[in-house]
Design an enzyme around this catalytic site. Sequence first.
Site, PDB file in Angstrom:
ATOM      1  N   HIS A 108       1.408  -1.311   0.198  1.00  0.00           N
ATOM      2  CA  HIS A 108      -0.095  -0.008  -0.171  1.00  0.00           C
ATOM      3  C   HIS A 108       1.118   1.054  -0.542  1.00  0.00           C
ATOM      4  O   HIS A 108       0.268   2.491   0.597  1.00  0.00           O
ATOM      5  CB  HIS A 108      -0.774  -0.181   1.275  1.00  0.00           C
ATOM      6  CG  HIS A 108      -2.124  -0.931   1.436  1.00  0.00           C
ATOM      7  ND1 HIS A 108      -2.533  -1.375   2.459  1.00  0.00           N
ATOM      8  CD2 HIS A 108      -2.342  -1.908   0.009  1.00  0.00           C
ATOM      9  CE1 HIS A 108      -3.708  -1.943   2.127  1.00  0.00           C
ATOM     10  NE2 HIS A 108      -3.795  -3.012   0.932  1.00  0.00           N
TER      11      HIS A 108
ATOM     12  N   CYS B 296       9.019  19.086 -12.453  1.00  0.00           N
ATOM     13  CA  CYS B 296       7.161  20.013 -13.396  1.00  0.00           C
ATOM     14  C   CYS B 296       6.514  20.645 -12.861  1.00  0.00           C
ATOM     15  O   CYS B 296       5.532  21.485 -12.987  1.00  0.00           O
ATOM     16  CB  CYS B 296       6.909  18.932 -14.486  1.00  0.00           C
ATOM     17  SG  CYS B 296       4.886  17.843 -12.682  1.00  0.00           S
TER      18      CYS B 296
ATOM     19  N   CYS C 286       6.260  18.761  -7.438  1.00  0.00           N
ATOM     20  CA  CYS C 286       7.650  18.491  -7.945  1.00  0.00           C
ATOM     21  C   CYS C 286       9.092  19.470  -8.642  1.00  0.00           C
ATOM     22  O   CYS C 286       7.974  20.496  -8.996  1.00  0.00           O
ATOM     23  CB  CYS C 286       6.815  17.760  -9.098  1.00  0.00           C
ATOM     24  SG  CYS C 286       7.850  16.725 -10.266  1.00  0.00           S
TER      25      CYS C 286
ATOM     26  N   PRO D  71      -4.115 -11.834  18.370  1.00  0.00           N
ATOM     27  CA  PRO D  71      -5.047 -12.402  19.236  1.00  0.00           C
ATOM     28  C   PRO D  71      -6.712 -12.617  19.376  1.00  0.00           C
ATOM     29  O   PRO D  71      -7.603 -13.266  20.111  1.00  0.00           O
ATOM     30  CB  PRO D  71      -5.661 -11.280  19.985  1.00  0.00           C
ATOM     31  CG  PRO D  71      -4.442  -9.849  19.514  1.00  0.00           C
ATOM     32  CD  PRO D  71      -4.203 -10.305  17.762  1.00  0.00           C
TER      33      PRO D  71
ATOM     34  N   SER E 220      -7.193  -8.303   9.838  1.00  0.00           N
ATOM     35  CA  SER E 220      -8.056  -8.816   9.629  1.00  0.00           C
ATOM     36  C   SER E 220      -8.040 -10.223   8.415  1.00  0.00           C
ATOM     37  O   SER E 220      -9.563 -10.972   8.520  1.00  0.00           O
ATOM     38  CB  SER E 220      -8.631  -7.768   9.837  1.00  0.00           C
ATOM     39  OG  SER E 220      -9.411  -6.996   8.028  1.00  0.00           O
TER      40      SER E 220
HETATM   41  N1  APR Z   1      -0.861  -8.614  17.554  1.00  0.00           N
HETATM   42  C1  APR Z   1      -1.296  -8.646  16.195  1.00  0.00           C
HETATM   43  N2  APR Z   1      -2.366  -9.312  15.727  1.00  0.00           N
HETATM   44  C2  APR Z   1      -3.001  -7.960  16.483  1.00  0.00           C
HETATM   45  C3  APR Z   1      -2.995  -7.140  17.384  1.00  0.00           C
HETATM   46  C4  APR Z   1      -2.013  -7.526  17.818  1.00  0.00           C
HETATM   47  N3  APR Z   1      -1.052  -6.607  18.946  1.00  0.00           N
HETATM   48  N4  APR Z   1      -3.519  -5.484  18.079  1.00  0.00           N
HETATM   49  C5  APR Z   1      -4.467  -5.985  16.646  1.00  0.00           C
HETATM   50  N5  APR Z   1      -3.926  -7.061  15.781  1.00  0.00           N
HETATM   51  C6  APR Z   1      -4.754  -7.860  14.774  1.00  0.00           C
HETATM   52  C7  APR Z   1      -6.423  -8.007  15.195  1.00  0.00           C
HETATM   53  O1  APR Z   1      -7.457  -8.775  15.803  1.00  0.00           O
HETATM   54  C8  APR Z   1      -6.749  -7.051  13.439  1.00  0.00           C
HETATM   55  O2  APR Z   1      -7.495  -8.963  13.325  1.00  0.00           O
HETATM   56  O3  APR Z   1      -4.662  -6.859  13.221  1.00  0.00           O
HETATM   57  C9  APR Z   1      -5.528  -7.073  12.907  1.00  0.00           C
HETATM   58  C10 APR Z   1      -5.847  -5.685  12.245  1.00  0.00           C
HETATM   59  O4  APR Z   1      -7.231  -5.231  11.486  1.00  0.00           O
HETATM   60  P1  APR Z   1      -7.306  -4.265  10.523  1.00  0.00           P
HETATM   61  O5  APR Z   1      -7.174  -2.756  11.538  1.00  0.00           O
HETATM   62  O6  APR Z   1      -8.197  -4.610   9.370  1.00  0.00           O
HETATM   63  O7  APR Z   1      -5.669  -3.640   9.782  1.00  0.00           O
HETATM   64  P2  APR Z   1      -5.138  -4.746   8.514  1.00  0.00           P
HETATM   65  O8  APR Z   1      -5.858  -6.119   8.164  1.00  0.00           O
HETATM   66  O9  APR Z   1      -4.282  -4.264   8.028  1.00  0.00           O
HETATM   67  O10 APR Z   1      -6.365  -4.283   7.136  1.00  0.00           O
HETATM   68  C11 APR Z   1      -5.893  -3.588   5.628  1.00  0.00           C
HETATM   69  O11 APR Z   1      -7.410  -2.241   5.225  1.00  0.00           O
HETATM   70  O12 APR Z   1      -7.758  -0.225   6.149  1.00  0.00           O
HETATM   71  C12 APR Z   1      -7.244  -0.515   4.855  1.00  0.00           C
HETATM   72  O13 APR Z   1      -5.392   0.029   3.903  1.00  0.00           O
HETATM   73  C13 APR Z   1      -5.748  -0.666   5.162  1.00  0.00           C
HETATM   74  O14 APR Z   1      -3.678  -1.568   5.600  1.00  0.00           O
HETATM   75  C14 APR Z   1      -4.668  -1.669   5.267  1.00  0.00           C
HETATM   76  C15 APR Z   1      -5.942  -2.471   5.310  1.00  0.00           C
END
Ligand code: APR
Length: 266
Positions: free
Chosen positions: A133, A164, A161, A228, A203
Amino acid sequence: MDLEPMGFEKRSSRERFPTDLLARLRDARRVVVLTGAGISAESGIPTFRDALTGLWAQYRAEDLATPEAFERNPALVWSWYRMRRELVVRAEPNPGHRAIARLESRLTRFTLITQNVDGLHRRAGSTDPVELHGSLLRARCSREGTVVDSWEEPKTGPPRCARCQAYLRPDVVWFGETLPEHALRRAREASAACDVFLSVGTSNLVEPAASLPWLAASAGAVVAVVNPSVEGQRSGTRVHHLLGRAGELLPALLAAGWPEEPNSPT
Ligand code: APR
């Protein structure tokens, strides 16, 4: 194995992790780690939505993170990213980021794929992460696409820039934009060719990153999910769910996998 969270509190050291995962990790020809917002949670980095507080609470993602928003109000969009950049610069990589950098140094073929834009993996020592990203720490010309990693910050609005004079925009992927082709290709190739795939702090909902663990599993890799929560995570015969925080579990996984190596304090 189906979804079978490990009873961490009852186990210790090597027993905390499935033996076949440890064996595969040590013998792996190629390991891929995919990270998401969860790995940076322990560094205090808010997710995009969590950062919409205070003055920013009145805005929606579409007001701040789309090409149309930048066209409409470049100064507003730039100041949102400037605020987030200042946040990540003040934050520090945590033991989870550092464990991934140490894992890289122990393996011959290793690919880190991140959905995060905070630059913390590089600061922890990861050498060449695939940044799906983009990065808050880079900008690029909104006309020519030239990428820069330093610029003079004007008092208001985005910088220009040097070649340009068009506005520089954050070098991140906005809603409605496609992922950088080269990054996506590297991510897919590495996932399809690895023996072990670790999915950490994501997630697993946002495509195309969400498909990478399943691409790896269907090509024969063992997948371990470090999170978690099991919410939204797929399960399967080749998937281990390691329930817990990345900053705790990843250093422990390294210590269990390479007990003879010095595991420097994180
Ligand atoms: N260690 C491991 N996992 C964790 C921890 C931790 N300490 N704390 C939270 N989590 C987990 C949560 O349970 C959740 O499943 O991290 C995950 C975060 O999920 P999202 O907030 O959905 O993030 P992500 O999966 O990176 O989202 C992907 O979506 O919002 C867009 O562009 C954004 O890059 C992001 C993309």
